[in-house]
Design a protein around this motif. Structure first.
Motif, PDB file in Angstrom:
ATOM      1  N   THR A  26     -18.353  -7.364 -14.449  1.00 25.39           N
ATOM      2  CA  THR A  26     -19.538  -7.692 -13.664  1.00 25.39           C
ATOM      3  C   THR A  26     -19.904  -6.516 -12.769  1.00 25.39           C
ATOM      4  O   THR A  26     -19.079  -5.632 -12.492  1.00 25.39           O
ATOM      5  CB  THR A  26     -19.298  -8.931 -12.779  1.00 25.39           C
ATOM      6  N   TYR A  58     -21.326  -8.790 -22.519  1.00 22.83           N
ATOM      7  CA  TYR A  58     -20.817  -7.737 -21.647  1.00 22.83           C
ATOM      8  C   TYR A  58     -19.434  -8.113 -21.126  1.00 22.83           C
ATOM      9  O   TYR A  58     -19.105  -9.288 -20.996  1.00 22.83           O
ATOM     10  CB  TYR A  58     -21.762  -7.514 -20.469  1.00 22.83           C
ATOM     11  N   ASP A  59     -18.661  -7.083 -20.827  1.00 20.60           N
ATOM     12  CA  ASP A  59     -17.383  -7.267 -20.135  1.00 20.60           C
ATOM     13  C   ASP A  59     -17.543  -6.871 -18.684  1.00 20.60           C
ATOM     14  O   ASP A  59     -18.222  -5.884 -18.363  1.00 20.60           O
ATOM     15  CB  ASP A  59     -16.309  -6.394 -20.785  1.00 20.60           C
ATOM     16  N   GLU A  98     -26.662 -10.490 -26.325  1.00 22.04           N
ATOM     17  CA  GLU A  98     -25.789  -9.399 -25.921  1.00 22.04           C
ATOM     18  C   GLU A  98     -24.613  -9.940 -25.098  1.00 22.04           C
ATOM     19  O   GLU A  98     -24.761 -10.899 -24.350  1.00 22.04           O
ATOM     20  CB  GLU A  98     -26.565  -8.367 -25.111  1.00 22.04           C
ATOM     21  N   LYS A 110     -19.625  -3.561 -15.194  1.00 16.41           N
ATOM     22  CA  LYS A 110     -20.159  -4.248 -16.366  1.00 16.41           C
ATOM     23  C   LYS A 110     -20.376  -3.258 -17.510  1.00 16.41           C
ATOM     24  O   LYS A 110     -21.042  -2.237 -17.341  1.00 16.41           O
ATOM     25  CB  LYS A 110     -21.473  -4.923 -15.998  1.00 16.41           C
ATOM     26  N   THR A 111     -19.781  -3.546 -18.668  1.00 22.18           N
ATOM     27  CA  THR A 111     -19.924  -2.676 -19.839  1.00 22.18           C
ATOM     28  C   THR A 111     -20.375  -3.486 -21.042  1.00 22.18           C
ATOM     29  O   THR A 111     -19.995  -4.643 -21.201  1.00 22.18           O
ATOM     30  CB  THR A 111     -18.597  -1.968 -20.168  1.00 22.18           C
ATOM     31  N   PHE A 112     -21.164  -2.859 -21.884  1.00 19.50           N
ATOM     32  CA  PHE A 112     -21.686  -3.510 -23.081  1.00 19.50           C
ATOM     33  C   PHE A 112     -20.580  -3.654 -24.119  1.00 19.50           C
ATOM     34  O   PHE A 112     -19.918  -2.681 -24.487  1.00 19.50           O
ATOM     35  CB  PHE A 112     -22.844  -2.703 -23.653  1.00 19.50           C
ATOM     36  N   THR A 133     -18.150  -1.192 -31.381  1.00 16.06           N
ATOM     37  CA  THR A 133     -19.220  -2.149 -31.123  1.00 16.06           C
ATOM     38  C   THR A 133     -18.878  -3.461 -31.801  1.00 16.06           C
ATOM     39  O   THR A 133     -18.583  -3.500 -32.994  1.00 16.06           O
ATOM     40  CB  THR A 133     -20.576  -1.644 -31.643  1.00 16.06           C
TER      41      THR A 133
END
Length: 259
Positions: A60, A57-58, A55, A64-66, A30
């Protein structure tokens, strides 16, 4: 394993992304990092302004991932917020980097990268700062991150006590193959610095800090000399600045105070 990853180059820095990619196989990573670059901010913290958090994110859409959080603050702010407010569970280790530029010798005192790791150690987490030395600003972060992960693996394999603090530096990769890893003390001799003196159109004198920050006469067998010899350096640090020998010598001093 739960890893909190931070830095001082900013949440979108390529060094952080490369190191994150290498750490992902170890467990949950994280990110809590500055929204903008905070190089050489040392251990400063934000007191008079709010710490805005967003926040990150990577990717789209379905991919899309946090990633973590971007903090409008200093590296030490990021670690404080991450540990006390943002992370739902305690991390097993706090890692700071990968910094663009070495943090060896006296640079340790100015480094936001190292300060973030110190903050993690202050809260009794094992903390590791990682930096990559450069030459002419050429960085191979993916390759350096692979070396960094190996060193991090081996540090953690020794199960260091809570609050342990390590400073890792990787030499200029373009200068030749890595010779190995050396555990060495921090160099504390004076660095060479200079300023470019200029005059603006209104006649005011101003200065630009030179990018040349060299150590012409380092102590032998220190982080600065080992890096120059193409070794990865590992230096255990502490944040207790008390001079223990002087403290003992001063115990016998007689103090007199007059009204």
């Amino acid at each position: 394993m739960r890893i909190m990853l931070t830095n001082d180059d900013g949440v979108y820095a390529p060094g952080l992304r490369a190191l994150r990619n290498e750490l992902l196989p170890l467990g949950e990573v994280t990110v809590v990092a500055p929204a903008t670059e905070q190089s050489a901010t040392g251990h400063s913290v934000t007191l008079l302004n709010p710490l805005l958090v967003s926040e990150v994110y990577d990717g789209t859409g379905a991919d899309k991932t946090f990633l973590g959080w971007a903090v409008e603050g200093r590296p030490a702010d990021c670690v404080k917020l991450g540990l006390l407010e943002l992370l739902p569970e305690r991390p097993d280790v706090v890692i700071s980097g990968m910094n663009a530029g070495s943090n060896a010798g006296i640079n340790v005192l100015y480094s936001g990268t190292v300060a973030a790791a110190i903050e993690g150690a202050f809260y009794h987490f094992t903390a590791i700062a990682v930096s990559l030395e450069y030459d002419k600003k050429i960085y191979d972060f993916p390759k350096a991150a692979r070396y960094a992960r190996q060193v991090i693996d081996q540090i953690l394999a020794h199960d260091p006590p809570a609050g342990s603090l390590f400073n890792v530096n990787i030499p200029v990769l373009e200068n030749g193959p890595i010779k190995g890893v050396r555990v060495v003390p921090q160099n504390v001799t004076t660095f060479y610095e200079k300023f470019d003196r200029r005059v603006n159109p209104r006649g005011r004198t101003y200065f630009w800090t030179s990018p040349e920050f060299l150590c012409p006469e380092p102590h032998p067998d220190t982080d600065v000399t080992a890096l120059a010899d193409q070794y990865i350096t590992v230096t255990p640090l502490q944040f207790d600045l008390t001079d223990k020998r002087k403290l003992e010598a001063m115990a016998g001093w007689e103090w007199k105070i007059r009204e």
